[in-house]
Scaffold this motif. Structure first.
Motif, short mmCIF file in Angstrom:
data_model
loop_
_atom_site.label_atom_id
_atom_site.label_comp_id
_atom_site.label_asym_id
_atom_site.label_seq_id
_atom_site.Cartn_x
_atom_site.Cartn_y
_atom_site.Cartn_z
N TYR A 17 0.83 -1.20 0.00
CA TYR A 17 0.00 0.00 0.00
C TYR A 17 0.86 1.26 0.00
O TYR A 17 2.06 1.22 0.30
CB TYR A 17 -0.89 0.04 1.25
N GLN A 18 0.21 2.37 -0.33
CA GLN A 18 0.80 3.68 -0.06
C GLN A 18 0.31 4.14 1.31
O GLN A 18 -0.85 3.96 1.66
CB GLN A 18 0.39 4.69 -1.14
N VAL A 19 1.21 4.74 2.08
CA VAL A 19 0.87 5.16 3.44
C VAL A 19 0.09 6.46 3.38
O VAL A 19 0.56 7.44 2.80
CB VAL A 19 2.14 5.35 4.29
N PRO A 20 -1.11 6.52 3.96
CA PRO A 20 -1.90 7.76 3.95
C PRO A 20 -1.25 8.84 4.80
O PRO A 20 -0.47 8.56 5.72
CB PRO A 20 -3.25 7.32 4.53
N LYS A 21 -1.57 10.09 4.51
CA LYS A 21 -0.97 11.21 5.23
C LYS A 21 -1.34 11.20 6.71
O LYS A 21 -0.61 11.73 7.54
CB LYS A 21 -1.41 12.53 4.59
N SER A 22 -2.47 10.61 7.05
CA SER A 22 -2.86 10.55 8.46
C SER A 22 -1.85 9.78 9.29
O SER A 22 -1.73 10.00 10.49
CB SER A 22 -4.24 9.90 8.58
N LEU A 23 -1.11 8.85 8.66
CA LEU A 23 -0.08 8.10 9.36
C LEU A 23 1.31 8.68 9.18
O LEU A 23 2.17 8.54 10.04
CB LEU A 23 -0.07 6.64 8.89
N SER A 24 1.54 9.33 8.05
CA SER A 24 2.89 9.78 7.71
C SER A 24 3.16 11.25 7.97
O SER A 24 4.32 11.68 7.93
CB SER A 24 3.18 9.49 6.23
N VAL A 26 3.27 13.22 10.55
CA VAL A 26 4.13 13.63 11.67
C VAL A 26 5.60 13.45 11.33
O VAL A 26 6.43 14.31 11.62
CB VAL A 26 3.77 12.84 12.94
N LYS A 27 5.93 12.32 10.70
CA LYS A 27 7.31 12.04 10.34
C LYS A 27 7.35 11.36 8.98
O LYS A 27 7.57 10.15 8.88
CB LYS A 27 7.98 11.18 11.40
N PRO A 28 7.17 12.11 7.90
CA PRO A 28 7.08 11.51 6.56
C PRO A 28 8.34 10.78 6.15
O PRO A 28 8.29 9.83 5.37
CB PRO A 28 6.80 12.71 5.64
N GLY A 434 6.96 10.32 20.16
CA GLY A 434 6.68 10.68 18.79
C GLY A 434 5.72 9.72 18.12
O GLY A 434 4.92 10.10 17.27
N MET A 435 5.77 8.45 18.52
CA MET A 435 4.88 7.44 17.94
C MET A 435 3.42 7.77 18.24
O MET A 435 2.53 7.50 17.44
CB MET A 435 5.21 6.08 18.53
N SER A 436 3.15 8.36 19.40
CA SER A 436 1.77 8.60 19.81
C SER A 436 1.06 9.56 18.87
O SER A 436 -0.16 9.55 18.78
CB SER A 436 1.73 9.16 21.24
N LYS A 437 1.82 10.40 18.19
CA LYS A 437 1.20 11.39 17.31
C LYS A 437 0.76 10.81 15.97
O LYS A 437 0.05 11.46 15.22
CB LYS A 437 2.18 12.56 17.08
N SER A 438 1.22 9.61 15.68
CA SER A 438 0.88 9.03 14.37
C SER A 438 0.09 7.74 14.50
O SER A 438 0.00 6.97 13.57
CB SER A 438 2.17 8.75 13.60
#
Length: 442
Positions: A17-24, A26-28, A434-438
């Motif tokens: 898949y392509q990673v959606p912006k909602s997951l990426s 914070v730290k693309p 940082g993980m919590s934000k994504s």
């Protein structure tokens, strides 16, 4: 539309898949390759072109090893895999058939050259040493870690079947021997770089035939020892095997069982903590300042969690409690008598012993690659198994109890966190926060 028709006709699974912006968002950079493109999603990014020369050199080494020197001939032999390749990718691949096959063949040969070094630890540095000596980009020496981080990203995957097919065409050995050879490489890579202890060890053949790509293999080795999925691979004409299971969608019962199991494991910890804090408050025992501050908020926690965790089946999404349960930090738990000890297994061995006041957590190995690996494991789970968020819930638990550097130090002292010398305590703390934000609510 053509790609969707092929997928429907051959019942191919979507696995990349392509990673959606909602997951990426914070730290693309944790989801977008910084050095090397593998597969069609990122192949034509100009900033990654410099590594094409390296991939060509790797391809030549593999072809020379098998005494076959014609890349074009290998591509022609793979002509019937085009429909299978397109069906594996969620995004439409706007590439001509020849371009797609050349791309996948070149990247497959590079991965085989790279993974081969994991068969023997003594040989593992020779290939990368050559890269460091010969190639520099923007005056920065390439490192093995930078390539490993790119290789494990969700968007940088290619089907394991392509690696197997290339080896079968190049080697004169029977397919069983080729599967053992390839599976050994993939398992060694996962064991070396997995942040968590592997919950089980499949056979080399199973590592190849039952998992879609290297990230999917690492995910299942870390998370599930009960799922038995048969990865569909096309026959000579690009079709699924007759008895293969082309669906990887978990049942609703597995979702419910997973949620209940996880809640039952942490319920005892929260119940024990609340009871202890209430007794301390009633008896007016002086408490440390870090405990006083959150005490009222914890004791006033609504009963929603208690109802939720004690129920036999979790409520539906529409009935899920709106209140987010906040875990006390490691330091706060430790200050009221809770001890932490490493468990002997993986995520499935998380337990709280109410009588002894011991919280058992799996050992987590961290290095410079761990954040990217963990973020992509979370993304892979969210995209491929949205109703089976076992690894995501583990990361939520860890970022919930790790708030400060002191929390990290306590877990390191107890042997639960193991970090390399290249990763500071401060960086470890930032990794979890940082993980919590994504991570979306689960």
């Amino acid at each position: 539309q053509r790609q969707m028709c092929i997928r429907d006709r051959n019942k191919m699974p979507v696995c990349i898949y392509q990673v959606p912006k909602s997951l990426s968002c914070v730290k693309p950079e944790a989801f977008s390759p910084q050095l090397i493109a593998i597969g069609p999603y990122n192949h034509f990014r100009p900033e990654l072109y410099s590594m094409e020369r390296l991939k060509i050199s790797s391809a030549k080494r593999v072809l020379d090893h098998f005494n076959k020197h014609d890349l074009k001939q290998l591509v022609e032999q793979l002509h019937n895999t085009g429909p299978f390749i397109r069906a594996c990718y969620h995004k439409y691949l706007d590439l001509k058939e020849d371009t797609l096959l050349y791309t996948m063949t070149l990247d497959g040969l590079f991965l085989l050259d790279f993974f081969h070094n994991y068969l023997d630890e003594k040989v593992s540095s020779s290939f990368m040493t050559g890269i460091e000596e010969q190639i520099r980009i923007s005056s920065v020496k390439l490192t093995k870690d930078a390539i490993i981080r790119d290789m494990i990203m969700v968007e940088n995957q290619i089907p394991t079947y392509m690696l197997l097919r290339i080896l079968v065409l190049q080697s004169s050995k029977p397919i069983d021997s080729v599967q053992e050879y390839l599976g050994s490489m993939l398992l060694s890579f996962c064991e070396k770089h997995s942040p968590l202890k592997l919950t089980h060890t499949p056979t080399c053949s199973e590592a190849v035939t039952k998992h879609y790509h290297i990230l999917d293999l690492m995910y299942h080795l870390v998370v599930s020892e009960h799922e038995k999925l048969e990865t569909p691979t096309p026959e000579s004409e690009g079709m699924c095997k007759p008895n293969s299971n082309c669906s990887n969608t978990p049942t609703r019962s597995s979702k419910s069982e997973g949620i209940v199991t996880f809640l039952n494991k942490v319920k005892g910890l929260l119940t024990w903590t609340l009871a202890t804090l209430k007794r301390l408050k009633v008896t007016n025992i002086p408490l440390p300042q870090p405990v006083k501050r959150p005490l009222d908020a914890i004791l006033n926690m609504p009963t929603t969690f208690q109802k939720f965790s004690s129920s036999e089946t979790p409520p539906s999404e529409t009935e899920a409690p709106a209140v987010v349960v906040t875990f006390p930090s490691v330091r706060e738990l430790h200050s009221v008598g809770i001890h932490f000890q490493p468990s002997k297994g993986g995520i499935t061995t998380i337990e709280f012993d109410e009588k002894k006041g011991i919280f058992y957590l799996p050992v987590l190995k961290l290095d410079v690659n761990s954040e990217v690996i963990m973020r992509n494991l979370v993304a892979h789970e969210a995209l491929s198994k949205p109703d089976f968020l076992i690894f995501t819930r583990y990361t939520e638990l860890m970022r919930g109890i790790i708030d400060t550097v002191e929390d990290v130090k306590l877990l390191k002292n107890e042997g639960i966190l193991e970090s390399s010398s290249s990763l500071s305590v401060e960086e470890t703390e930032e990794l979890f926060n940082g993980m919590s934000k994504s991570i979306g609510p689960t």
